[in-house]
Scaffold this motif. Structure first.
Motif, PDB file in Angstrom:
ATOM      1  N   GLY A 151       0.832  -1.191   0.000  1.00  0.00           N
ATOM      2  CA  GLY A 151       0.000   0.000   0.000  1.00  0.00           C
ATOM      3  C   GLY A 151       0.867   1.241   0.000  1.00  0.00           C
ATOM      4  N   SER A 152       0.257   2.351   0.392  1.00  0.00           N
ATOM      5  CA  SER A 152       0.942   3.636   0.338  1.00  0.00           C
ATOM      6  C   SER A 152       1.778   3.858   1.601  1.00  0.00           C
ATOM      7  N   ILE A 153       2.821   3.027   1.727  1.00  0.00           N
ATOM      8  CA  ILE A 153       3.679   3.063   2.908  1.00  0.00           C
ATOM      9  C   ILE A 153       4.839   4.031   2.691  1.00  0.00           C
ATOM     10  N   VAL A 154       5.014   4.912   3.657  1.00  0.00           N
ATOM     11  CA  VAL A 154       6.134   5.850   3.587  1.00  0.00           C
ATOM     12  C   VAL A 154       7.330   5.294   4.355  1.00  0.00           C
ATOM     13  N   SER A 155       7.067   4.772   5.538  1.00  0.00           N
ATOM     14  CA  SER A 155       8.161   4.281   6.380  1.00  0.00           C
ATOM     15  C   SER A 155       7.610   3.287   7.393  1.00  0.00           C
ATOM     16  N   ILE A 156       8.439   2.283   7.733  1.00  0.00           N
ATOM     17  CA  ILE A 156       8.075   1.302   8.751  1.00  0.00           C
ATOM     18  C   ILE A 156       9.128   1.303   9.845  1.00  0.00           C
ATOM     19  N   ASN A 157       8.685   1.440  11.081  1.00  0.00           N
ATOM     20  CA  ASN A 157       9.592   1.302  12.212  1.00  0.00           C
ATOM     21  C   ASN A 157       9.744  -0.186  12.526  1.00  0.00           C
ATOM     22  N   HIS A 158       9.270  -0.601  13.689  1.00  0.00           N
ATOM     23  CA  HIS A 158       9.418  -1.993  14.031  1.00  0.00           C
ATOM     24  C   HIS A 158       8.305  -2.840  13.416  1.00  0.00           C
ATOM     25  N   MET A 159       8.616  -4.092  13.226  1.00  0.00           N
ATOM     26  CA  MET A 159       7.657  -5.084  12.771  1.00  0.00           C
ATOM     27  C   MET A 159       7.688  -6.229  13.767  1.00  0.00           C
ATOM     28  N   GLY A 160       6.622  -7.011  13.794  1.00  0.00           N
ATOM     29  CA  GLY A 160       6.627  -8.072  14.783  1.00  0.00           C
ATOM     30  C   GLY A 160       5.607  -9.158  14.518  1.00  0.00           C
ATOM     31  N   TRP A 161       5.704 -10.180  15.331  1.00  0.00           N
ATOM     32  CA  TRP A 161       4.759 -11.286  15.316  1.00  0.00           C
ATOM     33  C   TRP A 161       4.169 -11.452  16.707  1.00  0.00           C
ATOM     34  N   TYR A 162       2.869 -11.647  16.743  1.00  0.00           N
ATOM     35  CA  TYR A 162       2.141 -11.921  17.969  1.00  0.00           C
ATOM     36  C   TYR A 162       1.335 -13.192  17.743  1.00  0.00           C
ATOM     37  N   ARG A 163       0.849 -13.771  18.817  1.00  0.00           N
ATOM     38  CA  ARG A 163       0.006 -14.950  18.670  1.00  0.00           C
ATOM     39  C   ARG A 163      -1.091 -14.947  19.725  1.00  0.00           C
ATOM     40  N   GLN A 164      -2.163 -15.631  19.380  1.00  0.00           N
ATOM     41  CA  GLN A 164      -3.281 -15.742  20.312  1.00  0.00           C
ATOM     42  C   GLN A 164      -3.819 -17.155  20.264  1.00  0.00           C
ATOM     43  N   ALA A 165      -3.707 -17.835  21.404  1.00  0.00           N
ATOM     44  CA  ALA A 165      -4.249 -19.174  21.540  1.00  0.00           C
ATOM     45  C   ALA A 165      -5.694 -19.078  22.023  1.00  0.00           C
ATOM     46  N   PRO A 166      -6.489 -20.114  21.789  1.00  0.00           N
ATOM     47  CA  PRO A 166      -7.889 -20.083  22.231  1.00  0.00           C
ATOM     48  C   PRO A 166      -8.004 -19.808  23.729  1.00  0.00           C
ATOM     49  N   GLY A 167      -8.833 -18.859  24.079  1.00  0.00           N
ATOM     50  CA  GLY A 167      -9.068 -18.543  25.479  1.00  0.00           C
ATOM     51  C   GLY A 167      -7.966 -17.740  26.139  1.00  0.00           C
ATOM     52  N   LYS A 168      -6.975 -17.319  25.361  1.00  0.00           N
ATOM     53  CA  LYS A 168      -5.863 -16.559  25.931  1.00  0.00           C
ATOM     54  C   LYS A 168      -5.742 -15.201  25.254  1.00  0.00           C
ATOM     55  N   GLN A 169      -5.010 -14.318  25.918  1.00  0.00           N
ATOM     56  CA  GLN A 169      -4.774 -13.001  25.341  1.00  0.00           C
ATOM     57  C   GLN A 169      -3.696 -13.082  24.268  1.00  0.00           C
ATOM     58  N   ARG A 170      -3.744 -12.120  23.356  1.00  0.00           N
ATOM     59  CA  ARG A 170      -2.694 -12.027  22.343  1.00  0.00           C
ATOM     60  C   ARG A 170      -1.382 -11.703  23.034  1.00  0.00           C
ATOM     61  N   GLU A 171      -0.322 -12.389  22.631  1.00  0.00           N
ATOM     62  CA  GLU A 171       0.981 -12.180  23.272  1.00  0.00           C
ATOM     63  C   GLU A 171       2.060 -11.949  22.224  1.00  0.00           C
ATOM     64  N   LEU A 172       3.079 -11.232  22.646  1.00  0.00           N
ATOM     65  CA  LEU A 172       4.199 -10.967  21.770  1.00  0.00           C
ATOM     66  C   LEU A 172       5.014 -12.232  21.559  1.00  0.00           C
ATOM     67  N   VAL A 173       5.429 -12.451  20.320  1.00  0.00           N
ATOM     68  CA  VAL A 173       6.333 -13.556  20.001  1.00  0.00           C
ATOM     69  C   VAL A 173       7.729 -13.002  19.730  1.00  0.00           C
ATOM     70  N   ALA A 174       7.801 -12.054  18.810  1.00  0.00           N
ATOM     71  CA  ALA A 174       9.094 -11.466  18.452  1.00  0.00           C
ATOM     72  C   ALA A 174       8.867 -10.140  17.733  1.00  0.00           C
ATOM     73  N   THR A 175       9.809  -9.243  17.909  1.00  0.00           N
ATOM     74  CA  THR A 175       9.786  -7.986  17.180  1.00  0.00           C
ATOM     75  C   THR A 175      11.169  -7.729  16.598  1.00  0.00           C
ATOM     76  N   ILE A 176      11.206  -6.868  15.589  1.00  0.00           N
ATOM     77  CA  ILE A 176      12.476  -6.521  14.966  1.00  0.00           C
ATOM     78  C   ILE A 176      12.412  -5.072  14.527  1.00  0.00           C
ATOM     79  N   THR A 177      13.470  -4.335  14.826  1.00  0.00           N
ATOM     80  CA  THR A 177      13.522  -2.926  14.471  1.00  0.00           C
ATOM     81  C   THR A 177      13.972  -2.761  13.025  1.00  0.00           C
TER      82      THR A 177
END
Length: 121
Positions: A26-52
């Motif tokens: 899309g019309s992206i100018v700049s991206i800072n950090h990117m990351g992956w999160y996950r959510q298991a059934p019945g649980k809150q979304r949690e951080l897996v990994a991020t990268i700057t």
């Protein structure tokens, strides 16, 4: 309009590997950090990994030594290599990106739609 699209999820046996990919478009100018999160059934979304943008990675303790995050700044992509998978890794995995799009002044976080990862014992 900005889109993040994940791919690479699926079913794998314990001890196996999967590689997730996420492409931002899309019309992206700049991206800072990117990351992956996950959510298991019945649980809150949690951080897996991020990268700057400078390729500094951060991992949840539960995945350290097993998962590797990487990104290609030129292609606006972020990948997650998952090795030695465990049943407790089963979840919907979401990628995100802190970015600025054309016509905006501030950075905001965009999310993908998620991809299912299922690890059988």
């Amino acid at each position: 309009q900005v889109q993040l699209v994940e791919s690479g999820g699926g079913l794998v046996q314990a001890g196996g590997s999967l590689r997730l990919s996420c492409a931002a478009s899309g019309s992206i100018v700049s991206i800072n950090h990117m990351g992956w999160y996950r959510q298991a059934p019945g649980k809150q979304r949690e951080l897996v990994a991020t990268i700057t943008r400078g390729l500094i990675a951060n991992y949840a303790d539960s995945v350290k030594g097993r998962f590797t995050i990487s990104r290609d700044n030129a292609k606006n992509t972020v990948d997650l290599q998952m090795n030695s998978l465990k049943p407790e890794d089963t979840a919907v995995y979401y990628c995100n990106a802190n970015l600025r799009s054309s016509g905006t002044v501030y950075y905001y976080t965009a999310w993908g739609q998620g991809t299912q990862v299922t690890v059988s014992s």
